[in-house]
Each structure stands twice: as C-alpha cells, then as structure tokens.
Design a protein around this motif. Structure first.
Motif, PDB file in Angstrom:
ATOM      1  N   TYR A 171       0.835  -1.202   0.000  1.00 54.12           N
ATOM      2  CA  TYR A 171       0.000   0.000   0.000  1.00 54.12           C
ATOM      3  C   TYR A 171       0.871   1.253   0.000  1.00 54.12           C
ATOM      4  N   THR A 172       0.710   2.041  -1.032  1.00 56.84           N
ATOM      5  CA  THR A 172       1.441   3.310  -1.122  1.00 56.84           C
ATOM      6  C   THR A 172       0.513   4.507  -0.996  1.00 56.84           C
ATOM      7  N   THR A 173      -0.791   4.272  -1.022  1.00 57.98           N
ATOM      8  CA  THR A 173      -1.781   5.345  -0.846  1.00 57.98           C
ATOM      9  C   THR A 173      -2.881   4.868   0.083  1.00 57.98           C
ATOM     10  N   LEU A 174      -3.550   5.806   0.700  1.00 58.39           N
ATOM     11  CA  LEU A 174      -4.666   5.465   1.572  1.00 58.39           C
ATOM     12  C   LEU A 174      -5.803   4.848   0.768  1.00 58.39           C
ATOM     13  N   GLN A 175      -6.022   5.302  -0.442  1.00 60.27           N
ATOM     14  CA  GLN A 175      -7.109   4.764  -1.250  1.00 60.27           C
ATOM     15  C   GLN A 175      -6.912   3.273  -1.517  1.00 60.27           C
ATOM     16  N   GLN A 176      -5.696   2.863  -1.796  1.00 59.67           N
ATOM     17  CA  GLN A 176      -5.427   1.439  -2.020  1.00 59.67           C
ATOM     18  C   GLN A 176      -5.785   0.623  -0.774  1.00 59.67           C
ATOM     19  N   LEU A 177      -5.401   1.126   0.379  1.00 58.27           N
ATOM     20  CA  LEU A 177      -5.693   0.439   1.633  1.00 58.27           C
ATOM     21  C   LEU A 177      -7.191   0.336   1.877  1.00 58.27           C
ATOM     22  N   MET A 178      -7.900   1.446   1.680  1.00 59.46           N
ATOM     23  CA  MET A 178      -9.335   1.452   1.966  1.00 59.46           C
ATOM     24  C   MET A 178     -10.126   0.670   0.919  1.00 59.46           C
ATOM     25  N   ASP A 179      -9.640   0.588  -0.306  1.00 61.84           N
ATOM     26  CA  ASP A 179     -10.315  -0.251  -1.309  1.00 61.84           C
ATOM     27  C   ASP A 179     -10.324  -1.702  -0.849  1.00 61.84           C
ATOM     28  N   ASP A 180      -9.205  -2.177  -0.308  1.00 64.74           N
ATOM     29  CA  ASP A 180      -9.148  -3.555   0.192  1.00 64.74           C
ATOM     30  C   ASP A 180      -9.945  -3.708   1.483  1.00 64.74           C
ATOM     31  N   ALA A 181      -9.928  -2.679   2.327  1.00 65.70           N
ATOM     32  CA  ALA A 181     -10.699  -2.737   3.570  1.00 65.70           C
ATOM     33  C   ALA A 181     -12.191  -2.827   3.286  1.00 65.70           C
ATOM     34  N   VAL A 251       9.204   6.444  10.577  1.00 61.42           N
ATOM     35  CA  VAL A 251       8.987   6.976   9.225  1.00 61.42           C
ATOM     36  C   VAL A 251      10.291   7.605   8.727  1.00 61.42           C
ATOM     37  N   ALA A 252      10.942   8.342   9.585  1.00 60.01           N
ATOM     38  CA  ALA A 252      12.200   8.997   9.208  1.00 60.01           C
ATOM     39  C   ALA A 252      13.293   7.983   8.867  1.00 60.01           C
ATOM     40  N   SER A 253      13.281   6.845   9.559  1.00 65.87           N
ATOM     41  CA  SER A 253      14.303   5.820   9.312  1.00 65.87           C
ATOM     42  C   SER A 253      13.989   4.960   8.093  1.00 65.87           C
ATOM     43  N   GLY A 254      12.803   5.150   7.516  1.00 69.88           N
ATOM     44  CA  GLY A 254      12.430   4.374   6.342  1.00 69.88           C
ATOM     45  C   GLY A 254      11.808   3.032   6.642  1.00 69.88           C
ATOM     46  N   LYS A 255      11.513   2.759   7.917  1.00 72.80           N
ATOM     47  CA  LYS A 255      10.924   1.464   8.282  1.00 72.80           C
ATOM     48  C   LYS A 255       9.398   1.458   8.161  1.00 72.80           C
ATOM     49  N   LEU A 256       8.795   2.636   8.225  1.00 72.33           N
ATOM     50  CA  LEU A 256       7.347   2.765   8.054  1.00 72.33           C
ATOM     51  C   LEU A 256       7.054   3.796   6.972  1.00 72.33           C
ATOM     52  N   ARG A 257       5.865   3.687   6.374  1.00 69.57           N
ATOM     53  CA  ARG A 257       5.408   4.651   5.377  1.00 69.57           C
ATOM     54  C   ARG A 257       4.145   5.322   5.904  1.00 69.57           C
ATOM     55  N   ALA A 258       4.127   6.630   5.911  1.00 67.82           N
ATOM     56  CA  ALA A 258       2.935   7.382   6.330  1.00 67.82           C
ATOM     57  C   ALA A 258       2.026   7.590   5.127  1.00 67.82           C
ATOM     58  N   LEU A 259       0.766   7.157   5.254  1.00 66.31           N
ATOM     59  CA  LEU A 259      -0.175   7.283   4.145  1.00 66.31           C
ATOM     60  C   LEU A 259      -1.013   8.553   4.219  1.00 66.31           C
ATOM     61  N   ALA A 260      -1.411   8.951   5.429  1.00 66.51           N
ATOM     62  CA  ALA A 260      -2.281  10.132   5.553  1.00 66.51           C
ATOM     63  C   ALA A 260      -2.308  10.608   6.996  1.00 66.51           C
ATOM     64  N   VAL A 261      -2.602  11.891   7.168  1.00 65.11           N
ATOM     65  CA  VAL A 261      -2.817  12.471   8.491  1.00 65.11           C
ATOM     66  C   VAL A 261      -4.256  12.981   8.572  1.00 65.11           C
ATOM     67  N   SER A 262      -4.722  13.204   9.803  1.00 71.44           N
ATOM     68  CA  SER A 262      -6.160  13.400  10.010  1.00 71.44           C
ATOM     69  C   SER A 262      -6.607  14.842  10.152  1.00 71.44           C
ATOM     70  N   PRO A 276      -0.023  13.740   2.994  1.00 74.22           N
ATOM     71  CA  PRO A 276      -1.342  14.243   2.622  1.00 74.22           C
ATOM     72  C   PRO A 276      -2.384  13.966   3.699  1.00 74.22           C
ATOM     73  N   THR A 277      -3.426  14.767   3.697  1.00 77.99           N
ATOM     74  CA  THR A 277      -4.519  14.564   4.649  1.00 77.99           C
ATOM     75  C   THR A 277      -5.461  13.477   4.141  1.00 77.99           C
ATOM     76  N   ILE A 278      -6.306  13.008   5.033  1.00 79.25           N
ATOM     77  CA  ILE A 278      -7.319  12.021   4.650  1.00 79.25           C
ATOM     78  C   ILE A 278      -8.268  12.634   3.622  1.00 79.25           C
ATOM     79  N   LYS A 279      -8.604  13.913   3.808  1.00 83.31           N
ATOM     80  CA  LYS A 279      -9.487  14.578   2.843  1.00 83.31           C
ATOM     81  C   LYS A 279      -8.833  14.678   1.475  1.00 83.31           C
ATOM     82  N   GLU A 280      -7.548  14.990   1.449  1.00 83.61           N
ATOM     83  CA  GLU A 280      -6.832  15.056   0.178  1.00 83.61           C
ATOM     84  C   GLU A 280      -6.751  13.681  -0.488  1.00 83.61           C
ATOM     85  N   SER A 281      -6.898  12.632   0.310  1.00 83.53           N
ATOM     86  CA  SER A 281      -6.862  11.270  -0.211  1.00 83.53           C
ATOM     87  C   SER A 281      -8.228  10.793  -0.683  1.00 83.53           C
TER      88      SER A 281
END
Length: 361
Positions: A171-181, A251-262, A276-281
C-alpha cells in the motif's frame, strides 16, 4: 497513543515535576471578593443562587491553592498537559497562589471525571484536564457520570493522527488500503491504542467514509506505542493509527510509510515532506486528538467567568506560546460558550461513531 494508566495519588506542587502530598481531596469554601476591574458582565458580585450560565461579575481568582487533576497516570498526554499548565501559570505570574497537579488514573479518565462531578462539585479551585479520549472512555466503560455534567472552560491543544504501514507494504496510498478494507475487511489488521480511543474512532470514521462496514474492521488495541511498533515491524499489523509524533522516528528511518494524516493540512511526520490529509486522499474525515480543561459543576457564574479569563490570559502569554512550541502541540484554543458548544458537538459525533463500530449501546 492514548494516555497511560497507573497508580493514583502522584501530586506535584509549586513546580512542574516536584513530588508532593497524597490524593486527598479537600473541599474549600473560598471568600469571593468582587473586583470591578475583573468584571466581565454587569451585575456586581455573584450571589449564592447564581449558576454558571447566568450573567454575573467575575470574582478574584484564585484565592487559594489551584488544583489541576490529570485523570490518568503520570507520563501520558493528560498528565503532560496538566503539568504544562501548572508551569505556564506559575512562570507567567498570572496566579500568586500555588498550583498543584495530582493524578486520578483509571477507566479512560472516568474515575477522575466521577470525582470532579461528585466530590469536587461547586469547588472552583478544582480543575481537570480532559479531551476526546474521555468521550470514548465514558461510552466504552458505560460510565454513569458524563462529560456533559462538567463546566467547560476551554479547549487547549490538538494533535493530528497518522495512518502508517510497513515500508515493505504493497500500500502506497490510503485509497489502495481502503479499497481492500471495503472489499475484504478481514484482510486488514488495524492496530492502535485502547478500545474506544482516538485511534479506533478514526478507523471507524474512515471506514464509514469509504463505504465499508465500521463494525467489520479488525482492530487490535495496544497499551503503548512500543507494542504497536513491534507489531508493525513484525508484519502482524497491516496498518496502524496513532498520534502523528508516535511513529515519526520509524517513518524517518524508512521502516514505516505514512499514508495520511487526520487534520485540515498535511504535516511532515518524518518523511521530509508533508504527508497528505485524509481529505486530500478522497475521504471526508477530519479528526484532531484535542485536549482541554474543565471545572466542576455547581460553580458560580462569577467564578466561571474568572476561570475563563485566567485561561484566556494564559493562552495569550509568552509562556504558553513557548509551551506549544516545546511540546510540538497545535494551538486549538476556544473558550467559554464556544468551548461548551464544541464539547457538545464532539460528544454527539464521537458517541455516534462508537455506536456504529459496536462499542456503544
């Protein structure tokens, strides 16, 4: 993450971290002196029969020790807010009386709430830090005492939530994650703080906005950020939600990817650029983990006016502005009737969400 719980009774006095006395609650009847220069409304001194909603002049405040309750164990968000208030009030010299912090942990803050509403009723020198998490605590613990019973003073700060996945996730975008959810809710293992807290509330709001069944979301509650981090890195979780600062190191170390903030605007949570924000997603969801301060029920109108003025003055002070910078808190200030209206709207909104995800009723 959510506020940690622990042993009741830690109290500090005269400084942000100094140890002090035990948790005994003292009811005081302070001598209230009408001060024309502090008057916020016409009508002279408040009479015994005045309530917090009527017009009355402000009174001299505080006239004795001002006590701030953190309804959680030392070290959590409510505790740090109470101690920051203590330090800023003292350093700004807005009060000459001592300011004392004590902890009443348990049940999502509802044990402290119960004490404020019952034992501290009518005592204007008892204040309590609260926030969005307490609304969830009231619902999930089926508390007989409600946040609507207190006297709202002000909202103070807020923090955005962030949705993260492991760096190796598809998952590289919030939309991809929520489509599967939406297509297969059981395929996504969500992680976050305690049941009914801000993290689970956000997942419920997001599921609803995406057209998924909020009750079908698989949510694993953790007592601390370290546990959810380990679960993410081991692959036990598909995605996790927490305060924006919680996962910034990973996130800074590259171990996690941030998809969206609220929040309403993207912020950098460690990636070197705004997430990006959830609304922008593409989802109409906005949620801030806000914190504020309240007084007990039954205080007089003049006392309420004086407390609001004190917190208004604190918010304008250089000491509080520095606190926001040092703590990396967002300024989320509203006071008096505006704060009361916000408390009411948030209570209705969050209670509805918790009902939709099966935690209420």
């Amino acid at each position: 993450m959510t506020d940690v719980r622990g042993t009741a009774g830690q109290r500090s006095r005269g400084g942000p971290y100094s140890p002090g006395r035990g948790p005994a609650v003292r009811h005081r009847v302070a001598a209230l002196v009408c001060v024309p220069l502090l008057a916020l409304a016409a009508g002279g001194c408040a009479k015994d029969g005045d309530d917090a909603g009527s017009d009355a002049a402000a009174v001299k405040y505080p006239t004795t020790t001002l006590e701030l309750m953190a309804p959680a164990a030392p070290g959590g968000g409510w505790d740090s807010t109470a101690r920051s208030l203590q330090k800023a009030l003292t350093d700004s010299k807005l009060v000459t009386e001592s300011v004392e912090v004590y902890n009443v942990p348990g049940a999502g803050g509802t044990l402290g709430l119960s004490q404020l509403v019952t034992k501290n009723k009518g005592d204007a020198h008892q204040l309590m830090v609260t926030g969005l998490v307490m609304i969830g605590g009231v619902v999930t613990n089926k508390s007989p005492v409600k946040l609507s019973q207190v006297t709202p003073i002000a909202t103070l700060t807020a923090e955005q939530e962030v949705i993260v996945v492991p760096a190796a996730s598809k998952y590289t975008t919030l939309q991809q994650l929520m489509d599967d959810a939406k297509a297969n809710p059981t395929s996504i293992n969500w992680g976050g703080g305690s049941a009914g807290g801000t993290d689970q509330i956000l997942i419920g709001l997001l599921a609803k906005a995406a057209g998924a069944d909020p009750k079908a979301m698989k949510y694993i509650a953790y007592s601390g950020g370290g546990e959810s981090k380990a679960a993410l890195l081991s692959g036990d979780l598909t995605a996790a939600v927490s305060g924006a600062s919680e996962y910034s190191d990973l996130v800074a170390s590259g171990k996690l990817r941030a998809l969206a903030v609220s929040g309403s605007a993207g912020i950098d949570v460690g990636a070197g650029k705004p997430t990006p924000t959830i609304k922008e997603s593409g989802y109409d969801v906005e949620l801030m983990n806000w914190r504020g301060v309240v007084a007990p029920p039954g205080i007089k109108a003049g006392e309420r006016a004086a407390i609001i003025k004190l917190i208004d003055d604190l918010h304008s002070s250089a000491q509080w502005k520095q606190t926001l910078t040092d703590q990396k808190w967002e300024d989320f200030y509203r006071s008096g009737d505006e704060a009361k209206a916000y408390f009411e709207s948030e209570n209705d909104r969050i209670t509805t969400v918790l009902s939709e995800i099966g935690l209420a009723g």
